[in-house]
Motif scaffolding. Structure first.
Motif, PDB file in Angstrom:
ATOM      1  N   PRO A   1      -3.279   9.862   6.307  1.00  0.00           N
ATOM      2  CA  PRO A   1      -4.074   9.185   5.276  1.00  0.00           C
ATOM      3  C   PRO A   1      -5.500   9.737   5.248  1.00  0.00           C
ATOM      4  O   PRO A   1      -6.140   9.868   6.283  1.00  0.00           O
ATOM      5  CB  PRO A   1      -4.075   7.720   5.716  1.00  0.00           C
ATOM      6  N   THR A   2      -5.959  10.105   4.056  1.00  0.00           N
ATOM      7  CA  THR A   2      -7.294  10.686   3.921  1.00  0.00           C
ATOM      8  C   THR A   2      -8.198   9.940   2.963  1.00  0.00           C
ATOM      9  O   THR A   2      -9.381   9.788   3.225  1.00  0.00           O
ATOM     10  CB  THR A   2      -7.196  12.132   3.377  1.00  0.00           C
ATOM     11  N   VAL A   3      -7.624   9.477   1.852  1.00  0.00           N
ATOM     12  CA  VAL A   3      -8.418   8.854   0.802  1.00  0.00           C
ATOM     13  C   VAL A   3      -7.698   7.613   0.291  1.00  0.00           C
ATOM     14  O   VAL A   3      -6.480   7.618   0.162  1.00  0.00           O
ATOM     15  CB  VAL A   3      -8.629   9.835  -0.380  1.00  0.00           C
ATOM     16  N   ALA A   4      -8.470   6.568   0.001  1.00  0.00           N
ATOM     17  CA  ALA A   4      -7.911   5.364  -0.608  1.00  0.00           C
ATOM     18  C   ALA A   4      -8.379   5.299  -2.054  1.00  0.00           C
ATOM     19  O   ALA A   4      -9.565   5.458  -2.343  1.00  0.00           O
ATOM     20  CB  ALA A   4      -8.353   4.123   0.144  1.00  0.00           C
ATOM     21  N   LEU A   5      -7.450   5.076  -2.938  1.00  0.00           N
ATOM     22  CA  LEU A   5      -7.749   4.932  -4.360  1.00  0.00           C
ATOM     23  C   LEU A   5      -7.580   3.459  -4.691  1.00  0.00           C
ATOM     24  O   LEU A   5      -6.507   2.888  -4.502  1.00  0.00           O
ATOM     25  CB  LEU A   5      -6.781   5.786  -5.184  1.00  0.00           C
ATOM     26  N   ARG A   6      -8.647   2.818  -5.126  1.00  0.00           N
ATOM     27  CA  ARG A   6      -8.587   1.398  -5.445  1.00  0.00           C
ATOM     28  C   ARG A   6      -9.530   1.108  -6.604  1.00  0.00           C
ATOM     29  O   ARG A   6     -10.419   1.897  -6.908  1.00  0.00           O
ATOM     30  CB  ARG A   6      -8.942   0.535  -4.247  1.00  0.00           C
ATOM     31  N   MET A   7      -9.325  -0.062  -7.233  1.00  0.00           N
ATOM     32  CA  MET A   7     -10.151  -0.456  -8.360  1.00  0.00           C
ATOM     33  C   MET A   7     -11.573  -0.749  -7.881  1.00  0.00           C
ATOM     34  O   MET A   7     -11.761  -1.355  -6.829  1.00  0.00           O
ATOM     35  CB  MET A   7      -9.557  -1.708  -9.017  1.00  0.00           C
ATOM     36  N   VAL A   8     -12.543  -0.341  -8.651  1.00  0.00           N
ATOM     37  CA  VAL A   8     -13.932  -0.661  -8.363  1.00  0.00           C
ATOM     38  C   VAL A   8     -14.207  -2.042  -8.931  1.00  0.00           C
ATOM     39  O   VAL A   8     -13.988  -2.291 -10.110  1.00  0.00           O
ATOM     40  CB  VAL A   8     -14.888   0.380  -9.000  1.00  0.00           C
ATOM     41  N   GLU A   9     -14.636  -2.952  -8.081  1.00  0.00           N
ATOM     42  CA  GLU A   9     -14.933  -4.304  -8.532  1.00  0.00           C
ATOM     43  C   GLU A   9     -16.328  -4.347  -9.126  1.00  0.00           C
ATOM     44  O   GLU A   9     -17.228  -3.661  -8.667  1.00  0.00           O
ATOM     45  CB  GLU A   9     -14.847  -5.277  -7.358  1.00  0.00           C
ATOM     46  N   GLN A  10     -16.460  -5.167 -10.149  1.00  0.00           N
ATOM     47  CA  GLN A  10     -17.783  -5.339 -10.721  1.00  0.00           C
ATOM     48  C   GLN A  10     -18.666  -6.005  -9.686  1.00  0.00           C
ATOM     49  O   GLN A  10     -18.233  -6.883  -8.961  1.00  0.00           O
ATOM     50  CB  GLN A  10     -17.730  -6.213 -11.963  1.00  0.00           C
ATOM     51  N   GLN A  11     -19.895  -5.545  -9.640  1.00  0.00           N
ATOM     52  CA  GLN A  11     -20.810  -6.129  -8.674  1.00  0.00           C
ATOM     53  C   GLN A  11     -21.100  -7.569  -9.080  1.00  0.00           C
ATOM     54  O   GLN A  11     -21.457  -7.848 -10.219  1.00  0.00           O
ATOM     55  CB  GLN A  11     -22.112  -5.324  -8.640  1.00  0.00           C
TER      56      GLN A  11
ATOM     57  N   VAL B   1      -3.880   2.601  -3.271  1.00  0.00           N
ATOM     58  CA  VAL B   1      -3.089   3.821  -3.198  1.00  0.00           C
ATOM     59  C   VAL B   1      -3.728   4.731  -2.147  1.00  0.00           C
ATOM     60  O   VAL B   1      -4.921   5.025  -2.229  1.00  0.00           O
ATOM     61  CB  VAL B   1      -3.061   4.535  -4.574  1.00  0.00           C
ATOM     62  N   ILE B   2      -2.942   5.153  -1.178  1.00  0.00           N
ATOM     63  CA  ILE B   2      -3.445   6.024  -0.123  1.00  0.00           C
ATOM     64  C   ILE B   2      -2.983   7.445  -0.393  1.00  0.00           C
ATOM     65  O   ILE B   2      -1.785   7.695  -0.609  1.00  0.00           O
ATOM     66  CB  ILE B   2      -2.931   5.572   1.265  1.00  0.00           C
ATOM     67  N   ILE B   3      -3.917   8.379  -0.369  1.00  0.00           N
ATOM     68  CA  ILE B   3      -3.601   9.790  -0.566  1.00  0.00           C
ATOM     69  C   ILE B   3      -3.628  10.453   0.805  1.00  0.00           C
ATOM     70  O   ILE B   3      -4.587  10.288   1.564  1.00  0.00           O
ATOM     71  CB  ILE B   3      -4.602  10.456  -1.535  1.00  0.00           C
ATOM     72  N   THR B   4      -2.555  11.179   1.090  1.00  0.00           N
ATOM     73  CA  THR B   4      -2.438  11.816   2.399  1.00  0.00           C
ATOM     74  C   THR B   4      -2.604  13.330   2.283  1.00  0.00           C
ATOM     75  O   THR B   4      -2.313  13.930   1.236  1.00  0.00           O
ATOM     76  CB  THR B   4      -1.069  11.518   3.031  1.00  0.00           C
ATOM     77  N   ARG B   5      -3.074  13.915   3.352  1.00  0.00           N
ATOM     78  CA  ARG B   5      -3.150  15.376   3.449  1.00  0.00           C
ATOM     79  C   ARG B   5      -2.497  15.750   4.776  1.00  0.00           C
ATOM     80  O   ARG B   5      -2.892  15.227   5.819  1.00  0.00           O
ATOM     81  CB  ARG B   5      -4.591  15.852   3.402  1.00  0.00           C
ATOM     82  N   HIS B   6      -1.517  16.588   4.706  1.00  0.00           N
ATOM     83  CA  HIS B   6      -0.750  16.987   5.893  1.00  0.00           C
ATOM     84  C   HIS B   6      -0.183  15.766   6.608  1.00  0.00           C
ATOM     85  O   HIS B   6      -0.169  15.687   7.833  1.00  0.00           O
ATOM     86  CB  HIS B   6      -1.599  17.832   6.849  1.00  0.00           C
TER      87      HIS B   6
ATOM     88  N   MET C   1       0.851  -1.167   0.000  1.00  0.00           N
ATOM     89  CA  MET C   1       0.000   0.000   0.000  1.00  0.00           C
ATOM     90  C   MET C   1       0.904   1.239   0.000  1.00  0.00           C
ATOM     91  O   MET C   1       1.652   1.460   0.935  1.00  0.00           O
ATOM     92  CB  MET C   1      -0.889  -0.043   1.239  1.00  0.00           C
ATOM     93  N   ALA C   2       0.829   2.008  -1.060  1.00  0.00           N
ATOM     94  CA  ALA C   2       1.677   3.181  -1.205  1.00  0.00           C
ATOM     95  C   ALA C   2       0.931   4.437  -0.752  1.00  0.00           C
ATOM     96  O   ALA C   2      -0.287   4.538  -0.914  1.00  0.00           O
ATOM     97  CB  ALA C   2       2.103   3.323  -2.657  1.00  0.00           C
ATOM     98  N   HIS C   3       1.683   5.379  -0.190  1.00  0.00           N
ATOM     99  CA  HIS C   3       1.113   6.646   0.271  1.00  0.00           C
ATOM    100  C   HIS C   3       1.652   7.791  -0.586  1.00  0.00           C
ATOM    101  O   HIS C   3       2.860   7.839  -0.857  1.00  0.00           O
ATOM    102  CB  HIS C   3       1.485   6.894   1.736  1.00  0.00           C
ATOM    103  N   TYR C   4       0.753   8.691  -1.000  1.00  0.00           N
ATOM    104  CA  TYR C   4       1.132   9.829  -1.822  1.00  0.00           C
ATOM    105  C   TYR C   4       0.447  11.074  -1.286  1.00  0.00           C
ATOM    106  O   TYR C   4      -0.721  11.038  -0.914  1.00  0.00           O
ATOM    107  CB  TYR C   4       0.720   9.620  -3.285  1.00  0.00           C
ATOM    108  N   SER C   5       1.159  12.186  -1.301  1.00  0.00           N
ATOM    109  CA  SER C   5       0.564  13.453  -0.866  1.00  0.00           C
ATOM    110  C   SER C   5      -0.396  13.954  -1.948  1.00  0.00           C
ATOM    111  O   SER C   5      -0.348  13.505  -3.100  1.00  0.00           O
ATOM    112  CB  SER C   5       1.655  14.494  -0.628  1.00  0.00           C
ATOM    113  N   VAL C   6      -1.227  14.905  -1.575  1.00  0.00           N
ATOM    114  CA  VAL C   6      -2.163  15.488  -2.538  1.00  0.00           C
ATOM    115  C   VAL C   6      -1.387  16.127  -3.686  1.00  0.00           C
ATOM    116  O   VAL C   6      -1.749  15.969  -4.861  1.00  0.00           O
ATOM    117  CB  VAL C   6      -3.088  16.518  -1.853  1.00  0.00           C
ATOM    118  N   ALA C   7      -0.310  16.815  -3.379  1.00  0.00           N
ATOM    119  CA  ALA C   7       0.499  17.468  -4.422  1.00  0.00           C
ATOM    120  C   ALA C   7       1.065  16.446  -5.399  1.00  0.00           C
ATOM    121  O   ALA C   7       1.002  16.635  -6.623  1.00  0.00           O
ATOM    122  CB  ALA C   7       1.626  18.272  -3.778  1.00  0.00           C
TER     123      ALA C   7
END
Length: 82
Positions: free
Chosen positions: A34-44, A26-31, A1-7
């Motif tokens: 961790p704030t947001v997780a970016l992941r693939m949407v699985e088909q229902q 992918v984890i997006i961090t702010r300050h 799980m990788a962490h990336y800043s908003v910038a």
């Protein structure tokens, strides 16, 4: 799980989406937090209840049907997705 800043995310969004599509979360961090997780949407996936209802419908049209699990799997793959 990788962490990336908003910038960093702004600059690399396309490549981060590719990582998520490859199955990486992918984890997006702010300050630094961790704030947001970016992941693939699985088909229902079709629920088991939907499958059972479909099978009961098939059996009601052919009351004497005898079906094996292998035949059920083949039916699921071929007919159920229509």
């Amino acid at each position: 799980m990788a962490h990336y800043s908003v910038a960093t995310t702004k600059d690399k969004l396309s490549s981060l989406i590719d990582k998520a599509l490859a199955g990486e979360e992918v984890i997006i961090t702010r300050h630094g937090k961790p704030t947001v997780a970016l992941r693939m949407v699985e088909q229902q996936k079709k629920s088991t209840q939907d499958m059972v209802a479909w099978l009961e419908k098939q059996r009601s049209t052919m009351p004497n049907i005898s079906i094996t699990s292998l035949e059920l799997k083949r039916l699921d793959q071929a007919d159920y997705e229509r």
